[in-house]
Scaffold this motif. Structure first.
Motif, PDB file in Angstrom:
ATOM      1  N   THR A  22      47.815  41.714  45.544  1.00  0.00           N
ATOM      2  CA  THR A  22      48.564  41.574  44.296  1.00  0.00           C
ATOM      3  C   THR A  22      47.666  40.872  43.290  1.00  0.00           C
ATOM      4  N   GLN A  23      48.069  40.904  42.035  1.00  0.00           N
ATOM      5  CA  GLN A  23      47.300  40.177  41.022  1.00  0.00           C
ATOM      6  C   GLN A  23      47.252  38.687  41.352  1.00  0.00           C
ATOM      7  N   ILE A  24      48.358  38.148  41.830  1.00  0.00           N
ATOM      8  CA  ILE A  24      48.398  36.716  42.161  1.00  0.00           C
ATOM      9  C   ILE A  24      47.420  36.393  43.286  1.00  0.00           C
ATOM     10  N   SER A  29      42.054  34.127  44.754  1.00  0.00           N
ATOM     11  CA  SER A  29      40.765  34.230  45.455  1.00  0.00           C
ATOM     12  C   SER A  29      39.590  34.032  44.499  1.00  0.00           C
ATOM     13  N   LEU A  30      39.808  34.313  43.220  1.00  0.00           N
ATOM     14  CA  LEU A  30      38.755  34.162  42.204  1.00  0.00           C
ATOM     15  C   LEU A  30      38.893  32.858  41.420  1.00  0.00           C
ATOM     16  N   ASP A  31      39.886  32.068  41.793  1.00  0.00           N
ATOM     17  CA  ASP A  31      40.144  30.779  41.153  1.00  0.00           C
ATOM     18  C   ASP A  31      40.426  30.923  39.651  1.00  0.00           C
ATOM     19  N   ILE A  32      41.214  31.955  39.324  1.00  0.00           N
ATOM     20  CA  ILE A  32      41.680  32.150  37.953  1.00  0.00           C
ATOM     21  C   ILE A  32      43.190  32.376  38.004  1.00  0.00           C
ATOM     22  N   LEU A  37      43.713  37.261  34.959  1.00  0.00           N
ATOM     23  CA  LEU A  37      43.360  38.507  35.646  1.00  0.00           C
ATOM     24  C   LEU A  37      44.011  39.706  34.969  1.00  0.00           C
ATOM     25  N   SER A  38      45.263  39.559  34.589  1.00  0.00           N
ATOM     26  CA  SER A  38      45.973  40.641  33.917  1.00  0.00           C
ATOM     27  C   SER A  38      45.260  41.026  32.617  1.00  0.00           C
ATOM     28  N   SER A  56      31.619  39.443  43.122  1.00  0.00           N
ATOM     29  CA  SER A  56      30.539  40.191  43.754  1.00  0.00           C
ATOM     30  C   SER A  56      30.273  39.681  45.164  1.00  0.00           C
ATOM     31  N   ASP A  57      30.243  38.371  45.317  1.00  0.00           N
ATOM     32  CA  ASP A  57      29.975  37.769  46.632  1.00  0.00           C
ATOM     33  C   ASP A  57      31.136  37.958  47.602  1.00  0.00           C
ATOM     34  N   MET A  58      32.345  37.680  47.151  1.00  0.00           N
ATOM     35  CA  MET A  58      33.510  37.725  48.042  1.00  0.00           C
ATOM     36  C   MET A  58      33.881  39.128  48.484  1.00  0.00           C
TER      37      MET A  58
END
Length: 115
Positions: A22-24, A29-32, A37-38, A56-58
């Motif tokens: 999901t977006q959440i 996971s990206l700490d945003i 993100l939306s 890129s890393d994750m």
């Protein structure tokens, strides 16, 4: 012009969907935030360099694929008639593309023989 190449936001969205997040979940996971993100996915905002590196890393995504606008890269140095041909070629069904390529190869061979 027809743009067949996804934007950075569209590419990021495709990564998220590929991982069935999901977006959440993806935003966490990206700490945003989910809102950030939306906005990135919709093209209203650009991701920071830190977010791109983390993504890129994750998710093992090539950074070049994320950020390079291939459409703009392809247009550099093309004349209007070349752009016209390219755009119309992209609209064709595969069988018509194959026929056009065969015809082009034939014309090229004839041209080379005349030299």
């Amino acid at each position: 012009m027809v743009d067949n190449f996804p934007s950075v936001g569209e590419r990021i969205k495709s990564i998220r969907k590929q991982h069935k997040l999901t977006q959440i979940e993806f935003a966490q996971s990206l700490d945003i935030s989910q809102g950030t993100l939306s906005e990135i996915e919709s093209g209203k905002a650009k991701p920071s360099f830190d977010v791109l590196v983390l993504l890129s890393d994750m998710y093992l995504v090539d950074m070049n694929w994320l950020i390079i606008n291939r459409e703009a890269e392809l247009r550099v140095g093309l004349k209007n008639d070349e752009l016209f041909l390219l755009e119309n070629y992209r609209k064709l069904e595969q069988i018509a593309k194959d026929e056009l390529l065969d015809y082009t190869n034939l014309k090229l061979l004839r041209f080379q023989r005349k030299k």
